[in-house]
Design a protein around this motif. Structure first.
Motif, PDB file in Angstrom:
ATOM      1  N   HIS A  44      -0.869 -12.085  -0.657  1.00 42.26           N
ATOM      2  CA  HIS A  44      -2.193 -11.977  -0.048  1.00 42.26           C
ATOM      3  C   HIS A  44      -2.130 -11.929   1.481  1.00 42.26           C
ATOM      4  N   ASP A 101     -12.616   3.430   0.037  1.00 46.82           N
ATOM      5  CA  ASP A 101     -11.911   2.478  -0.824  1.00 46.82           C
ATOM      6  C   ASP A 101     -10.425   2.816  -0.764  1.00 46.82           C
ATOM      7  N   LYS A 137      -4.509  -2.971  -4.804  1.00 45.75           N
ATOM      8  CA  LYS A 137      -4.166  -4.136  -5.630  1.00 45.75           C
ATOM      9  C   LYS A 137      -2.663  -4.206  -5.874  1.00 45.75           C
ATOM     10  N   THR A 194     -18.719  -7.386  -9.888  1.00 42.84           N
ATOM     11  CA  THR A 194     -17.754  -7.157  -8.832  1.00 42.84           C
ATOM     12  C   THR A 194     -17.353  -8.414  -8.093  1.00 42.84           C
ATOM     13  N   GLN A 195     -18.105  -9.505  -8.340  1.00 41.09           N
ATOM     14  CA  GLN A 195     -17.826 -10.751  -7.661  1.00 41.09           C
ATOM     15  C   GLN A 195     -16.932 -11.646  -8.523  1.00 41.09           C
ATOM     16  N   SER A 196     -16.147 -12.484  -7.863  1.00 37.02           N
ATOM     17  CA  SER A 196     -15.277 -13.423  -8.574  1.00 37.02           C
ATOM     18  C   SER A 196     -16.042 -14.706  -8.847  1.00 37.02           C
ATOM     19  N   ASN A 198      -1.074  -5.480  -2.745  1.00 35.99           N
ATOM     20  CA  ASN A 198      -1.434  -6.890  -2.567  1.00 35.99           C
ATOM     21  C   ASN A 198      -0.641  -7.782  -3.517  1.00 35.99           C
ATOM     22  N   GLY A 216     -13.422  -6.978  -0.341  1.00 36.18           N
ATOM     23  CA  GLY A 216     -12.169  -6.473  -0.924  1.00 36.18           C
ATOM     24  C   GLY A 216     -11.539  -5.426  -0.023  1.00 36.18           C
ATOM     25  N   ASP A 217     -11.245  -4.255  -0.597  1.00 40.34           N
ATOM     26  CA  ASP A 217     -10.673  -3.152   0.176  1.00 40.34           C
ATOM     27  C   ASP A 217     -11.695  -2.042   0.391  1.00 40.34           C
ATOM     28  N   GLU A 218     -12.975  -2.385   0.418  1.00 43.85           N
ATOM     29  CA  GLU A 218     -14.042  -1.410   0.595  1.00 43.85           C
ATOM     30  C   GLU A 218     -14.596  -1.489   2.018  1.00 43.85           C
TER      31      GLU A 218
END
Length: 841
Positions: A464, A451, A456, A87-89, A459, A493-495
């Motif tokens: 952004h 969520d 996305k 889940t991480q970039s 966005n 994020g969007d959580e």
């Protein structure tokens, strides 16, 4: 002038005491001025050097603070990756490591400016360790992105358990149909029940290794292991009894069935032993092992060195300030010696200076020294000298800046920088505290996991900055809905997560969820346009669902995905069935990966014939899955999960399936002298992704008979990206490959598709063909579709034709080709080759 009184200065005479004192003092002043000039030159040079060092140290302290923040961000990133892999970039981590390296270099430059007098500081800047740290970070990312590398011990089990259970289920079904209640039936059901209990214990054993049910996994694993050994012994005894028992004559059992089941149980036990040994190893999860043994110690060591460096810099700054005051003290002492050699007036002046000037300076210096040493109770006197006052104010300002910096670091570590909401770290701390209080007072705690739906797309469409504005707006709305005692946090994020403390019933959580969804429905204005957003909410309740913070958050997350699956803009309470569904999904994904590698997928081929003559035109390739020792599986059972597999597996699968097409066409050419056309359904992913178009063209070129291939595209697939589809169709047209629009009439804008895209044929979906013999409206619709396609110069294929009445009607309305059970069911390759001998080609 002061007030209304005017003071006039007159030159005193030698006859007066003041005059004598004045001229004697004047001579002494000249001497003092000369001495002061020499002293001032020395003090100025020394003070300038110390002040420059203080400035460099201030920059070094600033860089040290940045490095500590970046190390904490890297540690938080690694922790989040361990909790939720994927889940991480990774680019974010690379950016943090690059920034870390840059600031280390800047810090080393500042330390170099301090000169050779402070060599200890150079040893506290760990620049040389960054090379190994970057290597370990890259290794961690590589392991974390690969399930096999991350959990090496979990992939050694073989599907023996499913073979045993399916064999027992098959016998049980036959016995149930015959209503046989003999001792043999009782033994079969008893063995099936024992095996199900053993599998349940095995699932609990694996879950315990993940600390799902206990903080001490070893205790749970030992308990489950004992139960598994007990059930294994029972299972072996029951199979021996079944081998000796007399089975009903109606059952079609092979002679070695029970012996094969015993051997499967024995092999399962061997694999289980290997898995158990891996689960007890510290390296059962490679990314966590690397984090604990290498990355975390390196981060802690660098943090320790940086904090030690920070303390050392601060101490040296304090020492320089003390040095400045010491210089002032020595200067005063020099003046005192000169006054002793002078007259009593200078002695008096010195005493006066000592009382009114030097003593306050000494008190101020002492107070500053005490404060620099960490004594927070000291009170710094108000200096009367402007220079000392400036020094005290500068020192106080430095202390205030350090305090502000520390407060800022604490806020950054526990709050989201965009929304200023608590972050995951602070939220989990509050959740744990709330659970402890609820346990003591027998109360409930609710956790809502939110969520945003389709964030996305918004966005990507607006940018952004607009996405950030939307997140800030959502954060404000959430805080407006909940109570002041509740906690709203942004997890990333969007959580978002909402903690509801001290609730008496589940209905309260439901009401809050409904209020949140209603609040989100209010249009959001960005720029000059209004946008509508919605969210999906998962709800978990303590103590009913779980009592551990991580487990409660996991349950709410799973419930949120269920809410999305049910249509979004909804909420859903967690239930135990969700965990079971996730477990089944993971098991199916694992089996599908193994099936691709073991080449268990194959094509069955269904003939397509001319409606009026029955002449074979082509066959459609339909994918099937034939697991080892299991019944054949159809696409409805695995296709949705198959779509989530990675591209490498998809390439291997297509290569294997297309080799079957090559083999079929070659056999038809050699054995029956037939140039057999094969219709293949194009995967939606290959059509939507422009980067895969070249792979499609290359794959078609690699076939032995590419000109005998027909590609079918479902109508709904075209709606994803019309421009991308048109580009690929143009390339396929240049290769001379016919295109068929599949499932016509079930999607949207069907008429536009016929007008826009170069299809050679359309397929009428079986839903319309099924009732044409009994439903007049369906019959009229099929006829209209046929006439419409002919008007566009396209052929019509009717699929799902199962009766003679359907075939006769389709022939009567001019349908070109038929496909269905009335012609033939989908056949394996060998049966299809035999079928070719019976039809006209």
């Amino acid at each position: 002038m002061t007030g209304n009184r005017e003071y006039r200065w007159r030159l005193p005479t030698l006859a007066s005491y003041q005059g004598q004192y004045f001229y004697m003092a004047l001579i002494l002043i000249v001497v003092l001025i000369s001495s002061a000039w020499v002293g001032q030159h020395y003090v100025s040079h020394t003070s300038e050097e110390q002040i420059n060092r203080i400035a460099v140290r201030a920059l070094a302290e600033k860089e040290t603070g940045k490095l500590l923040r970046e190390l904490q961000e890297i540690q938080d990133w690694l922790g989040n990756q361990l909790i939720e892999p994927g889940t991480q970039s990774g680019s974010q981590l690379h950016f943090l490591v690059q920034a870390l390296e840059k600031h280390f270099e800047e810090l080393a430059d500042n330390i170099q400016k301090l000169g050779h007098k402070e060599p200890l500081l150079k040893t506290l800047v760990p620049v040389s360790r960054l090379s190994r740290f970057k290597t370990d970070i890259a290794t961690f990312l590589h392991i974390s992105s690969n399930n096999v590398l991350r959990f090496p011990g979990i992939y050694i089990m073989q599907p023996k358990s499913r073979a045993i259970l399916d064999a027992l289920d098959n016998i049980a079904v036959q016995l149930a149909r015959e209503h046989n209640m003999s001792r043999f039936t009782h033994l079969v059901y008893q063995a099936r029940h024992t095996w199900l209990q053993l599998l349940s214990e095995f699932h609990l054993l694996v879950a315990n290794r993940f600390s799902v049910f206990s903080d001490n996994p070893e205790v749970g694993i030992d308990a489950n292991s004992k139960n598994i050994n007990k059930y294994l012994h029972q299972m072996q005894q029951q199979l021996v009894q079944l081998q000796k028992a007399r089975a009903p004559a109606s059952l079609q059992l092979t002679d070695d069935l029970w012996q094969r089941l015993l051997e499967n149980v024995k092999e399962w036990n061997q694999y289980y032993g290997n898995l158990l040994e891996n689960l007890h190893s510290e390296r059962w999860r490679e990314d966590m092992y690397l984090y604990k043994t290498s990355l975390q110690p390196q981060i802690q060591q660098m943090q320790s060195d940086l904090k030690q460096l920070q303390d050392r810099l601060f101490q040296q700054t304090a020492d320089d300030i003390t040095g400045l005051t010491n210089i002032a003290s020595r200067l005063s002492q020099t003046i005192f010696v000169l006054t002793i050699l002078g007259i009593f007036w200078i002695l008096f002046a010195y005493i006066y200076l000592k009382i009114r000037v030097i003593k306050p300076i000494a008190e101020t210096a002492h107070a500053l020294r005490e404060e620099a040493n960490g004594n927070s109770d000291v009170i710094i006197p108000r200096p009367k000298l402007a220079e000392t006052q400036d020094l005290v104010e500068a020192f106080s300002e430095m202390r205030r800046q350090v305090w502000k910096r520390q407060q800022g670091l604490d806020h950054l570590a526990h709050h989201d920088p965009l929304t200023q909401l608590p972050n995951r770290l602070l939220f989990m701390d509050r959740l744990e505290h709330a659970l402890n209080i609820a346990h003591r007072h027998n109360k409930m705690v609710a956790l809502l996991f939110l969520d945003l739906d389709n964030f996305k797309k918004i966005n990507d469409a607006l940018g952004h900055f607009a996405g950030d504005e939307l997140l800030v707006n959502v954060a404000g709305r959430l805080q407006k809905v909940v109570r002041s005692s509740d906690t709203v946090a942004r997890l990333g994020g969007d959580e978002f997560a909402i903690l509801l403390e001290d609730i008496g019933q589940k209905a309260f959580a439901r009401n809050v969820a409904q209020k949140i969804l209603k609040e989100l429905q209010t249009p959001l204005e960005i720029g000059s346009q209004q946008y509508h957003i919605s969210g999906s909410i998962g709800i978990s309740i303590a103590p009913y669902d779980d009592n551990q913070p991580e487990d409660l958050l996991r349950d709410a997350d799973a419930a949120m995905y269920e809410a999305k699956r049910r249509g979004k803009n909804n909420y859903y309470f967690f239930s135990s069935e969700l965990l079971q569904r996730v477990s089944r999904q993971l098991d199916l994904e694992h089996r599908l990966r193994g099936a691709v590698l073991k080449k268990e997928f194959l094509f069955h081929f269904q003939p397509i014939v001319e409606a009026d003559t029955g002449k074979l035109i082509a066959v459609e390739a339909l994918m099937r899955w034939q697991p080892e020792n299991e019944p054949l599986k159809y696409p409805a059972e695995f296709m949705e999960t198959m779509k989530s597999q990675n591209l490498d597996l998809s390439k291997k699968l297509m290569k294997h399936l297309f080799s079957q097409v090559d083999h079929l066409q070659t056999s038809a050419q050699l054995e029956h002298d037939i140039q057999l056309r094969v219709s293949i359904n194009m995967a939606p992913g290959a059509l939507r992704d422009p980067t895969r178009h070249s792979g499609v063209i290359t794959t078609l070129h690699q076939l032995k008979f590419p000109s005998h291939i027909i590609l079918e595209i479902t109508e709904d697939t075209l709606l994803e990206d019309l421009a991308t589809a048109r580009a690929l169709f143009s390339e396929l047209r240049q290769l001379g490959i016919p295109l068929v629009l599949d499932d016509f009439g079930t999607g949207q804008s069907s008429l536009n598709h016929l007008r826009t895209y170069p299809f050679d044929s359309i397929k009428i979906d079986r839903e319309f063909v099924r009732d044409i013999s009994s439903d007049e409206e369906d019959a009229i619709l099929v006829k209209a579709i046929t006439q419409l396609a002919h008007s566009f110069g396209m052929k019509v294929v009717a699929e799902g034709v199962e009766t003679e009445a359907q075939r006769n009607y389709l022939i009567s309305i001019g349908c070109d080709y038929l496909q269905g059970f009335v012609i033939s069911k989908p056949l394996p390759m060998d049966e299809l080759l035999a079928f070719l001998e019976t039809v006209e080609t």
